[in-house]
Write an enzyme that holds these catalytic residues in place. Structure first.
Site, PDB file in Angstrom:
ATOM      1  CG  ASP A  24       2.470  26.678   0.335  1.00 10.67           C
ATOM      2  OD1 ASP A  24       3.428  27.052  -0.374  1.00 10.67           O
ATOM      3  OD2 ASP A  24       2.509  26.694   1.575  1.00 10.67           O
ATOM      4  CG  HIS A  41       7.482  27.649  -8.838  1.00  6.62           C
ATOM      5  ND1 HIS A  41       6.683  27.597  -7.715  1.00  6.62           N
ATOM      6  CD2 HIS A  41       8.605  28.322  -8.469  1.00  6.62           C
ATOM      7  CE1 HIS A  41       7.318  28.198  -6.703  1.00  6.62           C
ATOM      8  NE2 HIS A  41       8.478  28.642  -7.143  1.00  6.62           N
ATOM      9  CB  SER A  70       1.603  41.514  -1.450  1.00 10.45           C
ATOM     10  OG  SER A  70       0.255  41.612  -1.741  1.00 10.45           O
ATOM     11  CG  LEU A 135     -14.430  27.385 -13.713  1.00 13.81           C
ATOM     12  CD1 LEU A 135     -15.129  26.990 -12.418  1.00 13.81           C
ATOM     13  CD2 LEU A 135     -13.159  26.551 -13.891  1.00 13.81           C
TER      14      LEU A 135
END
Ligand code: IPE
Ligand code: IPE
Ligand code: MG
Length: 253
Positions: A24, A41, A70, A135
């Site tokens: 965030d 972003h 969502s 991973l």
């Protein structure tokens, strides 16, 4: 004595097996530089790359990243579409390198809500890396914890209705098996950047016993030192899963 419903899946090591991250703060990072939100972003992609590399180097087995919730569908249309474009572009650019590094990719969420182009890229990257043994990187897109629980409940209800599962056999294990992360142990450590101390509808079921670590650092500024800070916090925790501290010290349970 009833069996406790939550069984530790961790190996008690000081390194978490599974780290989940709520990435965030991209928008605020961009805003503080007088840039449009989408540049935040974009800048966040390098933190993703660093997190994957660091997780692999530190011996973490599972890394799960929350990329789009969502609820994020409610953002302005241009932000949603630039994020979707960024996902396609990042997959195009990064998958070969991830594959070379033996990373296995998995996507979870309501993937049928995504464009055909993005779904295709997702399917290709999952197929390409399916046999990798390093991973496991899980990316949650169009994911919501409540959605996940509802899907699982529907699936359980269907099985009970068609007789393939008995109502009395619905337990923790049977329910977990219907969730998106059915093949992954619960996160040991949850990291959230960007200063908020909330779960924002991430892995509601799976985070039941995770250690929670929050930082004010914004996602594009999340670097190896900050990741290591979270790992040291984790290493200093005694995980009791309902036992007493003495029980853990004497039996290691
Ligand atoms: C996280 O950063 C990325 C997504 C939710 C897709 P934000 O875009 O939420 O950044 P802030 O919280 O507005 O700073
Ligand atoms: C959570 O961040 C979702 C992701 C990081 C993908 P948000 O920025 O959407 O969370 P809220 O709305 O501030 O709780
Ligand atoms: Mg945010």
């Amino acid at each position: 004595m009833p069996e406790p419903s939550i069984q530790p899946t961790t190996n008690n090591s000081s390194v978490p097996r599974h780290v989940a991250i709520i990435m965030d703060g991209n928008g605020r990072w961009a805003k503080s530089r007088n840039k449009p939100r989408h540049s935040g972003h974009r800048a966040g992609v390098k933190s993703v790359r660093m997190s994957v590399e660091t997780a692999a180097q530190r011996g973490i087995e599972y890394l799960t990243l929350f990329a789009f919730s969502s609820e994020n569908w409610s953002r302005p249309e241009d932000e949603v579409s630039s994020l979707m474009k960024l996902f396609v572009e990042a997959l195009r650019r990064e998958v070969d390198e991830l594959h070379r590094n033996n990373v296995r990719l998995l996507f979870v969420g309501a993937l049928d809500e995504l464009s055909t182009g993005l779904r295709k890229k997702i399917a290709q990257s999952e197929q390409k890396t399916a046999a990798n043994t390093g991973l496991q990187l899980t990316v949650a897109i169009a994911y919501g914890g409540r959605w996940d629980i509802i899907q699982a409940s529907k699936s359980i209800a269907r099985k009970v209705a068609d007789g393939s599962l008995q109502l009395d056999d619905v337990n923790d294990e049977a329910f977990s098996a219907e969730l998106q992360l059915s093949a992954v142990p619960d996160p040991d450590l949850l990291i959230r950047t960007g200063g908020e101390q909330r779960i924002s509808n991430f892995l509601l079921w799976n985070l039941a016993y995770a250690e929670l670590w929050f930082t004010n650092i914004l996602w594009p500024e999340f670097d190896q030192n900050v990741f290591d800070e979270a790992l040291s916090f984790y290493a200093g925790k005694q995980r009791r899963f309902g036992h007493t501290g003495d029980q853990v010290e004497t039996t290691g349970c």
